[in-house]
Write an enzyme that holds these catalytic residues in place. Sequence first.
Site, short mmCIF file in Angstrom:
data_model
loop_
_atom_site.label_atom_id
_atom_site.label_comp_id
_atom_site.label_asym_id
_atom_site.label_seq_id
_atom_site.Cartn_x
_atom_site.Cartn_y
_atom_site.Cartn_z
N ASP A 50 -44.72 -3.47 -54.90
CA ASP A 50 -45.00 -3.35 -53.47
C ASP A 50 -45.83 -4.53 -53.00
O ASP A 50 -46.96 -4.72 -53.45
CB ASP A 50 -45.77 -2.05 -53.21
CG ASP A 50 -46.04 -1.83 -51.73
OD1 ASP A 50 -45.14 -1.34 -51.04
OD2 ASP A 50 -47.16 -2.17 -51.27
N TYR A 55 -50.40 -9.64 -47.39
CA TYR A 55 -51.19 -9.81 -48.62
C TYR A 55 -51.27 -11.27 -49.05
O TYR A 55 -52.02 -11.61 -49.96
CB TYR A 55 -50.62 -8.97 -49.78
CG TYR A 55 -50.50 -7.49 -49.50
CD1 TYR A 55 -51.18 -6.90 -48.44
CD2 TYR A 55 -49.70 -6.66 -50.28
CE1 TYR A 55 -51.06 -5.54 -48.16
CE2 TYR A 55 -49.58 -5.30 -50.01
CZ TYR A 55 -50.25 -4.76 -48.94
OH TYR A 55 -50.13 -3.41 -48.68
N LYS A 84 -43.34 -6.06 -46.29
CA LYS A 84 -43.67 -5.41 -45.00
C LYS A 84 -43.72 -6.42 -43.86
O LYS A 84 -44.11 -7.58 -44.07
CB LYS A 84 -45.01 -4.67 -45.11
CG LYS A 84 -45.08 -3.76 -46.31
CD LYS A 84 -46.33 -2.91 -46.38
CE LYS A 84 -46.41 -2.22 -47.72
NZ LYS A 84 -47.15 -2.96 -48.75
N HIS A 115 -45.44 -2.53 -41.20
CA HIS A 115 -46.73 -2.33 -41.88
C HIS A 115 -47.65 -1.35 -41.12
O HIS A 115 -48.27 -0.47 -41.71
CB HIS A 115 -47.42 -3.69 -42.05
CG HIS A 115 -48.35 -3.76 -43.21
ND1 HIS A 115 -48.51 -4.88 -43.97
CD2 HIS A 115 -49.19 -2.84 -43.74
CE1 HIS A 115 -49.40 -4.65 -44.92
NE2 HIS A 115 -49.83 -3.41 -44.80
P1 NDP Z 1 -55.74 1.64 -55.42
O1 NDP Z 1 -56.05 3.02 -55.01
O2 NDP Z 1 -54.49 1.36 -56.13
O3 NDP Z 1 -56.98 1.12 -56.26
C1 NDP Z 1 -57.11 -0.19 -56.68
C2 NDP Z 1 -58.48 -0.36 -57.33
O4 NDP Z 1 -58.55 0.46 -58.51
C3 NDP Z 1 -58.77 -1.77 -57.78
O5 NDP Z 1 -60.15 -2.02 -57.58
C4 NDP Z 1 -58.42 -1.73 -59.27
O6 NDP Z 1 -59.17 -2.72 -59.96
C5 NDP Z 1 -58.86 -0.33 -59.64
N1 NDP Z 1 -58.11 0.26 -60.75
C6 NDP Z 1 -56.77 0.24 -60.93
N2 NDP Z 1 -56.42 0.95 -62.01
C7 NDP Z 1 -57.55 1.44 -62.53
C8 NDP Z 1 -57.82 2.26 -63.67
N3 NDP Z 1 -56.85 2.72 -64.45
N4 NDP Z 1 -59.11 2.57 -63.93
C9 NDP Z 1 -60.11 2.10 -63.15
N5 NDP Z 1 -59.91 1.34 -62.05
C10 NDP Z 1 -58.64 1.01 -61.74
O7 NDP Z 1 -55.90 0.71 -54.12
P2 NDP Z 1 -55.05 -0.11 -53.07
O8 NDP Z 1 -55.76 0.06 -51.79
O9 NDP Z 1 -54.80 -1.46 -53.59
O10 NDP Z 1 -53.65 0.65 -52.91
C11 NDP Z 1 -52.55 0.46 -53.77
C12 NDP Z 1 -51.43 -0.32 -53.10
O11 NDP Z 1 -50.92 0.35 -51.95
C13 NDP Z 1 -51.85 -1.68 -52.54
O12 NDP Z 1 -52.12 -2.62 -53.54
C14 NDP Z 1 -50.69 -1.98 -51.63
O13 NDP Z 1 -49.57 -2.41 -52.38
C15 NDP Z 1 -50.47 -0.61 -50.99
N6 NDP Z 1 -51.26 -0.44 -49.74
C16 NDP Z 1 -50.56 -0.36 -48.54
C17 NDP Z 1 -51.22 -0.24 -47.35
C18 NDP Z 1 -50.44 -0.14 -46.08
O14 NDP Z 1 -51.03 -0.27 -45.00
N7 NDP Z 1 -49.15 0.10 -46.15
C19 NDP Z 1 -52.70 -0.18 -47.27
C20 NDP Z 1 -53.33 -0.19 -48.57
C21 NDP Z 1 -52.62 -0.32 -49.74
P3 NDP Z 1 -58.45 -3.76 -60.97
O15 NDP Z 1 -57.39 -4.48 -60.19
O16 NDP Z 1 -59.57 -4.66 -61.38
O17 NDP Z 1 -57.89 -2.95 -62.09
#
Ligand code: NDP
Length: 317
Positions: A50, A55, A84, A115
């Site tokens: 995604d 981004y 998006k 988006h």
């Molecule tokens: P998430 O809920 O996926 O959380 C991401 C965070 O969790 C990062 O800090 C990551 O750090 C950490 N993390 C990931 N896996 C683990 C684990 N197993 N244990 C501990 N920490 C962990 O957040 P997002 O807000 O990024 O949402 C996911 C995706 O959804 C986005 O990346 C995007 O693609 C989409 N999105 C879409 C939106 C929209 O408006 N349509 C808005 C927001 C998100 P690290 O990378 O260091 O592991």
Amino acid sequence: MTTLHSSTETLKLNNGATIPQVGLGTWRSPDDEGYNAVKSALKDGYRHIDTAKAYGNEEVVGRAVRDFIKESGVPRSEIFVTTKLWCTDFKDPVKAVKGSLVRLGLDYVDLLLMHWPLPMPEGEGKFPTNPDGSRKLIKFDEWNYLDTYRAMQKLVELKLTKAIGISNFNIPKIEAVLNDKDIHIAPAALQVELHPYLPQDELLAYCKKHGIVVEAYSPLGSAGAPLLKEKVLVDIAEKYGATPATIAVSWGVQRGSVILPKSVNPQRIAANLKIVTLSEEDMDAVNSIQKTTHKRLIDPDWGVNVFDTDYKFQKVE
Ligand code: NDP
């Protein structure tokens, strides 16, 4: 006790395509970090990525997908790629998506989402400067999300995307799309914030009724994954010999949505694809988290309240 396994679960979209339920999120995954994350995920077995123009990483995401295809022999048709349409591109989705495809280096995407249902003034940059100097959204009635959705249908006809969908829409806005006489391609998917603090029960039921797949964004609580410290998840994880992230992802899969955990860490990327089958009792326990903590984590200050059902586009003089 069920065993951990890599998720291969899929759902059917309204265009007949299948979408893997666990996909890699790539917000805040720039440059080499983004490239390596996508590559690592695909090697681990992820088949769903995604991204978004906003981004700023379509180039690295696309390069990682193409390199993986070249190196592995896995065909493009087995990898589901979403991008998006950003709010400043609302007047010309075809031009915008052609730009995304050039950056991705792909001939098509599998899903193109609007988006946010928020038109912003056209121009360079993610947040154009408004005449009053603010970052707040200019409200205007010359164009709205329905006009944009109508124009997005052309993307399917031109085979720039296999499916179109929406993001950050509430029920009245989805209803407006479904009831529009000039819209004949219903949204295949709705991407919204969804996790145990915001389980979106009503939206899930509504979308199920209308054949729209729901995609959960920020499923771990977004930056820093605050949700994973939640005691209910920690306790259940211990029972299954799993991590709280596995419980959060498994809960989402079991509720029938797509889940998009983001990570740039190879171990966490691999771990986030693993799921277990949760017992009814444990599903109920996770469902109950919202009774003590109910909150939205993504509510950008640059926007009007898009979740406000009474919001009307107004012209700013
Ligand atoms: P998430 O809920 O996926 O959380 C991401 C965070 O969790 C990062 O800090 C990551 O750090 C950490 N993390 C990931 N896996 C683990 C684990 N197993 N244990 C501990 N920490 C962990 O957040 P997002 O807000 O990024 O949402 C996911 C995706 O959804 C986005 O990346 C995007 O693609 C989409 N999105 C879409 C939106 C929209 O408006 N349509 C808005 C927001 C998100 P690290 O990378 O260091 O592991």
